[in-house]
Design a protein around this motif. Structure first.
Motif, PDB file in Angstrom:
ATOM      1  N   ASP A  53     -34.184 -13.142 -26.169  1.00  0.00           N
ATOM      2  CA  ASP A  53     -34.561 -11.882 -26.811  1.00  0.00           C
ATOM      3  C   ASP A  53     -34.537 -11.998 -28.328  1.00  0.00           C
ATOM      4  N   VAL A  54     -34.967 -13.161 -28.808  1.00  0.00           N
ATOM      5  CA  VAL A  54     -35.058 -13.418 -30.245  1.00  0.00           C
ATOM      6  C   VAL A  54     -36.514 -13.286 -30.669  1.00  0.00           C
ATOM      7  N   SER A  55     -36.761 -12.541 -31.729  1.00  0.00           N
ATOM      8  CA  SER A  55     -38.130 -12.390 -32.230  1.00  0.00           C
ATOM      9  C   SER A  55     -38.095 -12.172 -33.738  1.00  0.00           C
TER      10      SER A  55
ATOM     11  N   VAL B 289     -42.380 -19.185 -28.663  1.00  0.00           N
ATOM     12  CA  VAL B 289     -43.673 -18.629 -29.046  1.00  0.00           C
ATOM     13  C   VAL B 289     -43.794 -18.667 -30.564  1.00  0.00           C
ATOM     14  N   PHE B 290     -44.922 -19.179 -31.052  1.00  0.00           N
ATOM     15  CA  PHE B 290     -45.160 -19.252 -32.496  1.00  0.00           C
ATOM     16  C   PHE B 290     -46.459 -18.532 -32.845  1.00  0.00           C
TER      17      PHE B 290
ATOM     18  N   MET C 191     -41.620 -16.870 -35.303  1.00  0.00           N
ATOM     19  CA  MET C 191     -41.188 -17.486 -34.041  1.00  0.00           C
ATOM     20  C   MET C 191     -40.430 -16.493 -33.166  1.00  0.00           C
ATOM     21  N   ALA C 192     -40.596 -16.632 -31.864  1.00  0.00           N
ATOM     22  CA  ALA C 192     -39.849 -15.824 -30.894  1.00  0.00           C
ATOM     23  C   ALA C 192     -39.361 -16.720 -29.767  1.00  0.00           C
TER      24      ALA C 192
END
Length: 466
Positions: free
Chosen positions: A62-64, A42-43, A56-57
């Motif tokens: 579970d990176v955001s 996701v950008f 960015m995610a």
């Protein structure tokens, strides 16, 4: 009429051109990795004058909040320079489909990644073991003080309904900051465990780690010994209650919590039993060496040399030298063996430097230094109270055989007359029934905690306190 048609076409082309030069908003795409698993990216693109800022995610991991170095979008070409975080993206806007078709690169991995406008639809994972209110038992939000550390710990107390006094356990979390539910991505194992025990006539106290959730204090400066003091504060709080059996206060510790439990128990006569879940029984320095191999996210050309270098780094960090001297020596050592490995993997110099600085800083944290020097076997050797030790056979974080042998030998040395050590087949570090035991599998598993483990814990406690 001809003039009108030309005007309409020019207007349409102008609108399309404006769109193609402004991609502000949320875009997402799904890539398939070499293991044939789908990864959602996701950008968020935010335009500030002529400059785009990107966040960015990656929900799968579970990176955001990742912020790449620079983003440009010109003539339909999107370029994201994430050299500061080890990635890049190159794509081209397809005017027909209104998708950005491109390639995501991270290290040596290249993934086809096409982006479309809007948020992704991510279904909430099924977690059937998570209880729903109203609960068939008493629940109370509580606070208690660790006066020695001048902090207040906030938690939840649950007990069965009834006028009798119930046996009670304190749940102790593993390494890292955790809330009272032991929350990790998409799972709440302490909530599930607490619910199960309370439904089986065992009261439970669980609380947010110091400096996290609603608890005060500074987590970053605390060590395993400090967390043991928090446990003793919880014991003192429980003794003040009239609805628990003060003769049957037990501890259940997961991972690091499993080595905090004996450390706390040996400092008071108020703890009557211990349950350890995925606990270690060997010195922290040895645990760290083992984990540096089993959990390392990159390959190395020489495993033996890598292991020797990890041992040397731990030796430097755990020494009695002045901190400034240790930092200087450890930085030089990390550069000598980590830089060539990271360079061979395609990492840029600035990223290598950042990685080494972070590694040095982490290794010299108060918690790390204490952990390297702490041998839980010494504490297990002093326990005369009943002990249940459970480990999963597929635990990749804490080797079951090595650590259970150490705990068993320590309890034998203690001449402990009431202990039970069980390896539970096919369970991972979280006591989920699993396939590989790898960390990235945890959130893919629907089960939060195996019913086999839950029953083993509950049955043993009820047998101890009857």
């Amino acid at each position: 009429m001809k003039s009108l048609i030309i005007t309409i076409l020019l207007t349409a082309f102008s609108a399309m051109n404006v769109f193609s030069q402004n991609i502000s908003g949320v875009w997402h795409g799904i890539a398939t990795n070499p293991d044939n698993k789908e990864i959602t990216f996701v950008f968020l693109f935010e335009r500030n004058d002529e400059v785009f800022n990107t966040t960015m995610a990656v929900p799968n991991f579970d990176v955001s909040g990742v912020k790449p170095k620079a983003t440009t979008f010109e003539n339909g070409i999107l370029s994201i320079d994430g050299s500061n975080v080890g990635m890049k993206y190159e794509g081209k806007l397809n005017e027909t489909t209104q998708q950005i078709e491109g390639e995501y690169t991270e290290g040596s991995t290249k993934l086809i990644l096409n982006l479309i406008k809007g948020n992704p639809k991510i279904a909430a994972p099924k977690r059937p073991q998570v209880p729903e209110k109203p609960y068939p038992y008493f629940e109370e939000e509580v606070v208690f003080e660790n006066s020695k550390a001048n902090i207040v710990l906030a938690g939840t107390f649950t007990r069965p309904v009834g006028s009798e006094k119930f046996p009670v356990v304190i749940l102790i979390s593993g390494s890292g900051r955790h809330d009272r539910d032991g929350s990790i991505p998409t799972h709440k194992p302490f909530l599930v465990l607490s619910d199960y025990l309370t439904r089986n006539n065992i009261a439970v106290l669980r609380y947010d780690d110091r400096g996290f959730g609603e608890s005060t204090g500074d987590f970053s400066k605390a060590t395993t010994a400090d967390f043991a003091q928090d446990v003793l504060s919880a014991v003192r709080y429980l003794k003040s209650r009239k609805d628990i059996d003060a003769k049957h206060i037990g501890l259940i510790g997961h991972s690091e919590g499993g080595i905090i439990a004996p450390l706390a128990a040996n400092q008071t006569s108020d703890i009557s039993f211990i349950v350890t879940l995925a606990a270690t029984g060997i010195p922290g320095s040895k645990v760290s060496v083992l984990q540096s191999k089993s959990l390392r996210p990159f390959p190395v050309p020489d495993e033996v040399a890598f292991e020797d270098n990890v041992r040397q780094a731990i030796k430097i960090a755990s020494s009695s030298k002045e901190m400034s001297e240790k930092r200087k020596e450890l930085t030089a050592h990390n550069k000598s063996y980590l830089a060539p490995i990271l360079k061979s993997l395609g990492a840029k110099d600035e990223n290598i430097s950042k990685f080494i600085n972070n590694e040095t800083k982490s290794t010299l944290k108060p918690w790390s230094i204490y952990f390297y020097n702490y041998n839980p076997a010494v504490e297990f050797e002093q326990l005369s109270i009943p002990v249940l030790s459970l480990n999963g056979s597929k635990d990749t974080q804490v080797n079951s055989t090595i650590n259970q042998n150490a705990i068993r030998n320590a309890l034998i040395k203690a001449n402990n007359k009431n202990y039970k050590i069980v390896e539970l087949e096919s369970l991972n570090h979280l006591f989920q029934e699993c396939t590989t035991g790898n960390i990235d599998e945890y959130k893919e598993i629907e089960q939060t905690m195996s019913p086999i483990a839950l029953k083993e814990i509950s049955d043993w406690i009820l047998e101890i306190v009857r």
